[in-house]
Write a protein that holds these residues in place. Structure first.
Motif, PDB file in Angstrom:
ATOM      1  N   PRO A   1     105.765 -49.259 -96.012  1.00 12.65           N
ATOM      2  CA  PRO A   1     105.485 -50.698 -96.145  1.00 12.65           C
ATOM      3  C   PRO A   1     105.919 -51.474 -94.920  1.00 12.65           C
ATOM      4  N   SER A   2     107.038 -51.082 -94.326  1.00 10.49           N
ATOM      5  CA  SER A   2     107.524 -51.773 -93.136  1.00 10.49           C
ATOM      6  C   SER A   2     106.552 -51.605 -91.984  1.00 10.49           C
ATOM      7  N   ALA A   3     106.047 -50.376 -91.794  1.00 13.81           N
ATOM      8  CA  ALA A   3     105.078 -50.131 -90.721  1.00 13.81           C
ATOM      9  C   ALA A   3     103.799 -50.912 -90.967  1.00 13.81           C
ATOM     10  N   GLY A   4     103.381 -50.960 -92.225  1.00 17.08           N
ATOM     11  CA  GLY A   4     102.176 -51.713 -92.550  1.00 17.08           C
ATOM     12  C   GLY A   4     102.346 -53.201 -92.294  1.00 17.08           C
ATOM     13  N   ALA A   5     103.525 -53.713 -92.627  1.00 16.26           N
ATOM     14  CA  ALA A   5     103.797 -55.137 -92.398  1.00 16.26           C
ATOM     15  C   ALA A   5     103.810 -55.444 -90.915  1.00 16.26           C
ATOM     16  N   ASN A   6     104.392 -54.532 -90.133  1.00 13.97           N
ATOM     17  CA  ASN A   6     104.417 -54.734 -88.681  1.00 13.97           C
ATOM     18  C   ASN A   6     103.006 -54.727 -88.100  1.00 13.97           C
ATOM     19  N   ALA A   7     102.188 -53.807 -88.595  1.00 12.16           N
ATOM     20  CA  ALA A   7     100.808 -53.739 -88.110  1.00 12.16           C
ATOM     21  C   ALA A   7     100.044 -55.010 -88.462  1.00 12.16           C
ATOM     22  N   THR A   8     100.295 -55.530 -89.637  1.00 20.05           N
ATOM     23  CA  THR A   8      99.630 -56.772 -90.054  1.00 20.05           C
ATOM     24  C   THR A   8     100.040 -57.933 -89.172  1.00 20.05           C
ATOM     25  N   ASP A  10     101.176 -57.704 -86.142  1.00 17.35           N
ATOM     26  CA  ASP A  10     100.646 -57.463 -84.806  1.00 17.35           C
ATOM     27  C   ASP A  10      99.180 -57.885 -84.722  1.00 17.35           C
ATOM     28  N   THR A  11      98.417 -57.558 -85.746  1.00 18.56           N
ATOM     29  CA  THR A  11      97.007 -57.955 -85.771  1.00 18.56           C
ATOM     30  C   THR A  11      96.867 -59.470 -85.839  1.00 18.56           C
ATOM     31  N   ALA A  12      97.733 -60.112 -86.616  1.00 20.98           N
ATOM     32  CA  ALA A  12      97.688 -61.572 -86.727  1.00 20.98           C
ATOM     33  C   ALA A  12      97.994 -62.222 -85.386  1.00 20.98           C
ATOM     34  N   ARG A  14      97.528 -60.868 -82.433  1.00 20.98           N
ATOM     35  CA  ARG A  14      96.380 -60.587 -81.569  1.00 20.98           C
ATOM     36  C   ARG A  14      95.227 -61.544 -81.859  1.00 20.98           C
ATOM     37  N   ASP A  15      94.947 -61.762 -83.147  1.00 24.82           N
ATOM     38  CA  ASP A  15      93.872 -62.678 -83.526  1.00 24.82           C
ATOM     39  C   ASP A  15      94.177 -64.100 -83.069  1.00 24.82           C
ATOM     40  N   ARG A  16      95.443 -64.487 -83.165  1.00 21.37           N
ATOM     41  CA  ARG A  16      95.834 -65.841 -82.750  1.00 21.37           C
ATOM     42  C   ARG A  16      95.667 -66.021 -81.244  1.00 21.37           C
ATOM     43  N   VAL A  17      95.993 -64.977 -80.478  1.00 21.33           N
ATOM     44  CA  VAL A  17      95.807 -65.041 -79.024  1.00 21.33           C
ATOM     45  C   VAL A  17      94.335 -65.257 -78.688  1.00 21.33           C
ATOM     46  N   ILE A  18      93.448 -64.531 -79.367  1.00 22.86           N
ATOM     47  CA  ILE A  18      92.010 -64.671 -79.105  1.00 22.86           C
ATOM     48  C   ILE A  18      91.535 -66.075 -79.473  1.00 22.86           C
ATOM     49  N   THR A  19      91.962 -66.555 -80.637  1.00 20.26           N
ATOM     50  CA  THR A  19      91.546 -67.891 -81.084  1.00 20.26           C
ATOM     51  C   THR A  19      92.047 -68.971 -80.134  1.00 20.26           C
ATOM     52  N   ASP A  20      93.324 -68.880 -79.751  1.00 22.01           N
ATOM     53  CA  ASP A  20      93.895 -69.884 -78.843  1.00 22.01           C
ATOM     54  C   ASP A  20      93.219 -69.845 -77.476  1.00 22.01           C
ATOM     55  N   ALA A  21      92.926 -68.642 -76.989  1.00 26.61           N
ATOM     56  CA  ALA A  21      92.279 -68.512 -75.682  1.00 26.61           C
ATOM     57  C   ALA A  21      90.881 -69.127 -75.698  1.00 26.61           C
ATOM     58  N   ALA A  22      90.153 -68.889 -76.776  1.00 27.61           N
ATOM     59  CA  ALA A  22      88.806 -69.459 -76.891  1.00 27.61           C
ATOM     60  C   ALA A  22      88.870 -70.985 -76.925  1.00 27.61           C
ATOM     61  N   ALA A  43      98.616 -59.684 -73.868  1.00 27.90           N
ATOM     62  CA  ALA A  43      98.200 -58.963 -75.070  1.00 27.90           C
ATOM     63  C   ALA A  43      97.489 -57.662 -74.718  1.00 27.90           C
ATOM     64  N   ILE A  44      96.719 -57.664 -73.637  1.00 26.22           N
ATOM     65  CA  ILE A  44      95.976 -56.467 -73.233  1.00 26.22           C
ATOM     66  C   ILE A  44      96.925 -55.373 -72.751  1.00 26.22           C
ATOM     67  N   VAL A  45      98.057 -55.755 -72.186  1.00 27.64           N
ATOM     68  CA  VAL A  45      99.058 -54.755 -71.792  1.00 27.64           C
ATOM     69  C   VAL A  45      99.476 -53.931 -73.005  1.00 27.64           C
ATOM     70  N   LEU A  46      99.618 -54.582 -74.148  1.00 31.64           N
ATOM     71  CA  LEU A  46     100.037 -53.892 -75.372  1.00 31.64           C
ATOM     72  C   LEU A  46      98.876 -53.202 -76.068  1.00 31.64           C
TER      73      LEU A  46
END
Length: 300
Positions: A1-8, A10-12, A14-22, A43-46
């Motif tokens: 569950p901890s790994a899943g929460a971290n992945a979630t 991380d995805t959030a 990443r999505d925020r970076v794309i939205t803010d950049a646009a 973000a692309i480095v990661l």
């Protein structure tokens, strides 16, 4: 569950970076573009194989490149006006041109990287990513423009994807592009990239008044916006033309080569009077400068 929460999380992020950049890209200022580029690069480095991130950075770089190239053209035009500080303006134009070329090459590199990883994009993101890449392909002159347009149109349109599709078709389908850009401005009045693109399109079609009306409201809110000022100057610019052997001087549009109508100006040489209902201070300044030129070049 901890790994899943971290992945979630991380995805959030990443999505925020794309939205803010646009969103920053739509502001269409160098500072906003630079902020977007920096956040995307971090973000692309990661996530170096994330095609959506790479496509978004390509889109930012392409928009920035186009802005720099347009600025260079505006400065070139200004440097040819009588009384202009031509060396200074040409130096600024050359710098803007070099920066535009550099950003175009970086956008081209990101375009290729995103195309190489396009199959990894989630189906829910694919249409928007393809629309962004279509606009990048237009700016950099890539042969994959038609492919990206076709792929983008397979998905359900959104305000964001419709914006990039309108930008991507500016050259080949200006009527559809104009309709799409108007829709983008209606959905987001702060979308200055769409506003500048539409104003320049209207100018190319000879609708200088329409371009001015489109810019007027935005300039009241952002009077120091460089890209807005550049296209606004282009639609209002005037210069003195002396007719060979004539006894009068007259003002004509700076791009009066048949594509644009004569700038709407009332000039009375004897009184030195110029009238306009908008941006009075700019007109007064221009009037004084042009009045001096007329007196110098065409003494009575």
């Amino acid at each position: 569950p901890s790994a899943g929460a971290n992945a979630t999380r991380d995805t959030a992020r990443r999505d925020r970076v794309i939205t803010d950049a646009a969103e920053r890209s739509r502001r269409y200022t160098p500072a906003a573009m630079d902020e977007a580029r920096e956040e995307l690069s971090a973000a692309i480095v990661l996530r170096p194989d994330d095609a959506a991130l790479i496509a978004t950075r390509a889109s930012v770089l392409a928009a920035w490149s186009e802005m720099s190239t347009q600025q260079a053209a505006d400065l070139d035009a200004q440097s040819s006006l009588p009384g202009a500080d031509a060396p200074r303006l040409q130096a600024s134009a050359d710098l803007a041109r070099r920066e535009g070329s550099m950003r175009k090459e970086r956008a081209r590199t990101d375009l290729r990287a995103a195309e190489a990883a396009i199959e990894t994009v989630a189906p829910t993101e694919r249409a928007l990513v393809e629309a962004r890449l279509a606009d990048v392909a237009r700016v950099v002159g890539a042969p994959t423009l038609a492919n990206h347009l076709e792929a983008a149109r397979r998905g359900a349109p959104t305000n964001e994807s419709s914006l990039y599709l309108a930008l991507a078709t500016l050259t080949d389908d200006p009527m559809s592009a104009a309709a799409g850009l108007r829709a983008a401005i209606g959905a987001d009045p702060q979308n200055q990239r769409a506003r500048v693109a539409l104003a320049r399109l209207l100018q190319r079609q000879g609708d200088v008044r329409g371009a001015q009306e489109l810019l007027a409201e935005a300039l009241r809110a952002e009077p120091e916006h460089d890209a807005l000022l550049g296209v606004d100057w282009l639609s209002e610019a005037v210069f003195v033309r002396l007719d060979a052997g004539a006894e009068t001087a007259r003002l004509v549009g700076a791009l009066d080569d048949g594509r644009f109508g004569v700038a709407v100006v009332c000039w009375m040489l004897g009184l030195g009077l110029i009238t306009s209902g908008v941006r009075r201070r700019r007109w007064d300044t221009r009037c004084a400068r042009l009045g001096g030129l007329v007196a110098q070049w065409h003494p009575r």
